[in-house]
Each structure stands twice: as structure tokens, then as C-alpha cells.
Design a protein around this motif. Structure first.
Motif, PDB file in Angstrom:
ATOM      1  N   ILE A  59      41.573 -39.219 -44.164  1.00 26.72           N
ATOM      2  CA  ILE A  59      41.384 -37.937 -43.487  1.00 26.72           C
ATOM      3  C   ILE A  59      42.641 -37.105 -43.309  1.00 26.72           C
ATOM      4  O   ILE A  59      42.559 -35.924 -43.048  1.00 26.72           O
ATOM      5  CB  ILE A  59      40.714 -38.139 -42.116  1.00 26.72           C
ATOM      6  CG1 ILE A  59      41.577 -39.006 -41.212  1.00 26.72           C
ATOM      7  CG2 ILE A  59      39.330 -38.707 -42.264  1.00 26.72           C
ATOM      8  CD1 ILE A  59      41.083 -39.080 -39.784  1.00 26.72           C
ATOM      9  N   GLU A  60      43.830 -37.698 -43.453  1.00 25.75           N
ATOM     10  CA  GLU A  60      45.049 -36.932 -43.189  1.00 25.75           C
ATOM     11  C   GLU A  60      45.557 -36.156 -44.398  1.00 25.75           C
ATOM     12  O   GLU A  60      46.393 -35.293 -44.261  1.00 25.75           O
ATOM     13  CB  GLU A  60      46.133 -37.850 -42.639  1.00 25.75           C
ATOM     14  CG  GLU A  60      45.799 -38.355 -41.250  1.00 25.75           C
ATOM     15  CD  GLU A  60      46.931 -39.126 -40.634  1.00 25.75           C
ATOM     16  OE1 GLU A  60      48.104 -38.706 -40.763  1.00 25.75           O
ATOM     17  OE2 GLU A  60      46.660 -40.171 -40.036  1.00 25.75           O
ATOM     18  N   GLY A  61      45.120 -36.474 -45.595  1.00 28.04           N
ATOM     19  CA  GLY A  61      45.451 -35.686 -46.762  1.00 28.04           C
ATOM     20  C   GLY A  61      46.603 -36.199 -47.603  1.00 28.04           C
ATOM     21  O   GLY A  61      47.310 -37.128 -47.243  1.00 28.04           O
ATOM     22  N   CYS A  62      46.764 -35.552 -48.751  1.00 26.29           N
ATOM     23  CA  CYS A  62      47.813 -35.862 -49.721  1.00 26.29           C
ATOM     24  C   CYS A  62      48.782 -34.681 -49.782  1.00 26.29           C
ATOM     25  O   CYS A  62      48.365 -33.529 -49.634  1.00 26.29           O
ATOM     26  CB  CYS A  62      47.217 -36.057 -51.116  1.00 26.29           C
ATOM     27  SG  CYS A  62      45.896 -37.259 -51.219  1.00 26.29           S
ATOM     28  N   VAL A  63      50.055 -34.964 -50.036  1.00 24.96           N
ATOM     29  CA  VAL A  63      51.053 -33.906 -50.112  1.00 24.96           C
ATOM     30  C   VAL A  63      52.050 -34.197 -51.229  1.00 24.96           C
ATOM     31  O   VAL A  63      52.240 -35.342 -51.625  1.00 24.96           O
ATOM     32  CB  VAL A  63      51.831 -33.737 -48.786  1.00 24.96           C
ATOM     33  CG1 VAL A  63      50.927 -33.289 -47.675  1.00 24.96           C
ATOM     34  CG2 VAL A  63      52.553 -35.007 -48.400  1.00 24.96           C
ATOM     35  N   THR A  88      44.476 -40.646 -56.972  1.00 23.47           N
ATOM     36  CA  THR A  88      44.485 -39.229 -56.637  1.00 23.47           C
ATOM     37  C   THR A  88      45.919 -38.703 -56.582  1.00 23.47           C
ATOM     38  O   THR A  88      46.187 -37.551 -56.932  1.00 23.47           O
ATOM     39  CB  THR A  88      43.803 -39.004 -55.274  1.00 23.47           C
ATOM     40  OG1 THR A  88      42.535 -39.644 -55.299  1.00 23.47           O
ATOM     41  CG2 THR A  88      43.643 -37.536 -54.958  1.00 23.47           C
ATOM     42  N   CYS A 131      54.328 -37.689 -54.645  1.00 26.75           N
ATOM     43  CA  CYS A 131      53.019 -37.322 -54.127  1.00 26.75           C
ATOM     44  C   CYS A 131      52.612 -38.487 -53.245  1.00 26.75           C
ATOM     45  O   CYS A 131      52.576 -39.638 -53.694  1.00 26.75           O
ATOM     46  CB  CYS A 131      52.013 -37.106 -55.256  1.00 26.75           C
ATOM     47  SG  CYS A 131      50.471 -36.379 -54.657  1.00 26.75           S
ATOM     48  N   ILE A 133      50.721 -39.692 -49.129  1.00 24.96           N
ATOM     49  CA  ILE A 133      49.718 -39.427 -48.103  1.00 24.96           C
ATOM     50  C   ILE A 133      50.410 -39.144 -46.777  1.00 24.96           C
ATOM     51  O   ILE A 133      51.574 -39.478 -46.588  1.00 24.96           O
ATOM     52  CB  ILE A 133      48.747 -40.613 -47.954  1.00 24.96           C
ATOM     53  CG1 ILE A 133      49.510 -41.913 -47.644  1.00 24.96           C
ATOM     54  CG2 ILE A 133      47.886 -40.766 -49.197  1.00 24.96           C
ATOM     55  CD1 ILE A 133      48.655 -43.106 -47.319  1.00 24.96           C
ATOM     56  N   GLU A 134      49.669 -38.538 -45.889  1.00 19.86           N
ATOM     57  CA  GLU A 134      50.169 -38.360 -44.525  1.00 19.86           C
ATOM     58  C   GLU A 134      49.959 -39.655 -43.753  1.00 19.86           C
ATOM     59  O   GLU A 134      49.024 -40.388 -44.044  1.00 19.86           O
ATOM     60  CB  GLU A 134      49.442 -37.205 -43.835  1.00 19.86           C
ATOM     61  CG  GLU A 134      49.860 -35.852 -44.327  1.00 19.86           C
ATOM     62  CD  GLU A 134      51.291 -35.481 -43.974  1.00 19.86           C
ATOM     63  OE1 GLU A 134      52.071 -36.325 -43.464  1.00 19.86           O
ATOM     64  OE2 GLU A 134      51.654 -34.333 -44.212  1.00 19.86           O
TER      65      GLU A 134
END
Length: 150
Positions: A59-63, A88, A131, A133-134
């Protein structure tokens, strides 16, 4: 904590050394349930593994985070990306570069084993961009520990 024990379910957690082993364990039936990138699920499904999606996560996303000065896709040419194969976190930089007219062949890709390993390599300067994750992305930007966010 065994919160499902009253319902007759006992859960045993298996820690895998890398994401690759996590996918392998699920694919060969060594574990019954796993949380993985959708790209890994697709590879298992395409290979005929009897897997199905029952829930989602992440749920926290990728950056994408880069070292100072690497502030455009063009500047990433020849630079080293830290990412994970069949993940991903590999697809996202690929799509980012493609959108900006830079070929994946124009960069160096270093496939990592674990997120903490990738973060430490980035912090040490062994990776030019990553790349992840949070909360790791925010921790890298702020030069803090991800534990500060937990």
C-alpha cells in the motif's frame, strides 16, 4: 501472534533470503501463500504453477530515487540501476525510461537480492539510482533509517 488460531488456522512464516526464493517456494508448493510483485505472479502463472490472486498488498508504493545531479532521464544513460528481476521494481524504471526515449540497453542494471542490500548499496554510492518501495525511498531522500517511519 496467531490471530486466526480461533478459526482453526495456524500460520507459520517462512523467511526467504531473496525475492527469487520467495517466488520459487510458492511455485514449487513449499509454501501455501505469498506476497509478491504482480510480474512474479504472472511468470508463475504463465509457467503453469497452480496460483491465484486472493488479495493485494504493497500500500505504500514504489519510487525511483537517484543520486544528486541525476535529475533527468537523459542523465541516467550509462548509470547503474539497482532493482529486482521479474519485479514491478524492474518494470517501473523500464517504463519510465521508455516514456522519455531512453532505452533500457543504455543503462547498467544490477539485480539485487534484498531491499536492505539495495538501499545500502545506494547509500554507499555503488548504485546511481534505485527503484524501491516505501518507506525506503523517503528514508533515502531524507538520509534516515526506514525504521524511523515504522
Amino acid at each position: 501472534m496467531q490471530t486466526a488460531k480461533d478459526d482453526g488456522v495456524e500460520i507459520q512464516f517462512i523467511n526467504t533470503p531473496t525475492f527469487a526464493e520467495q517466488v520459487t517456494f510458492l511455485g514449487i508448493g513449499q509454501v501455501d501463500v505469498g506476497l509478491m510483485p504482480y510480474t512474479s505472479f504472472m511468470a508463475l502463472f504463465d509457467a503453469g504453477a497452480p496460483v491465484k490472486i486472493v488479495a493485494g498488498g504493497g500500500i505504500e508504493g514504489c519510487v525511483i530515487v537517484s543520486q544528486p545531479g541525476l535529475d533527468s532521464p537523459e542523465k541516467l544513460k550509462g548509470k547503474t540501476l539497482g532493482t529486482f528481476q521479474l519485479d514491478t521494481l524492474e518494470v517501473m524504471p523500464y517504463d519510465f525510461l521508455k516514456k522519455h526515449g531512453v532505452s533500457f540497453k543504455d543503462i547498467k542494471v544490477r539485480y539485487m537480492g534484498t531491499t536492505p542490500e539495495a538501499v545500502e548499496a545506494f547509500k554507499a554510492g555503488a548504485l546511481d539510482w534505485i527503484c524501491t518501495i516505501e518507506p525506503y525511498g523517503t528514508a533515502l531522500l531524507n538520509r534516515t533509517s526506514p525504521r524511523d517511519f515504522c
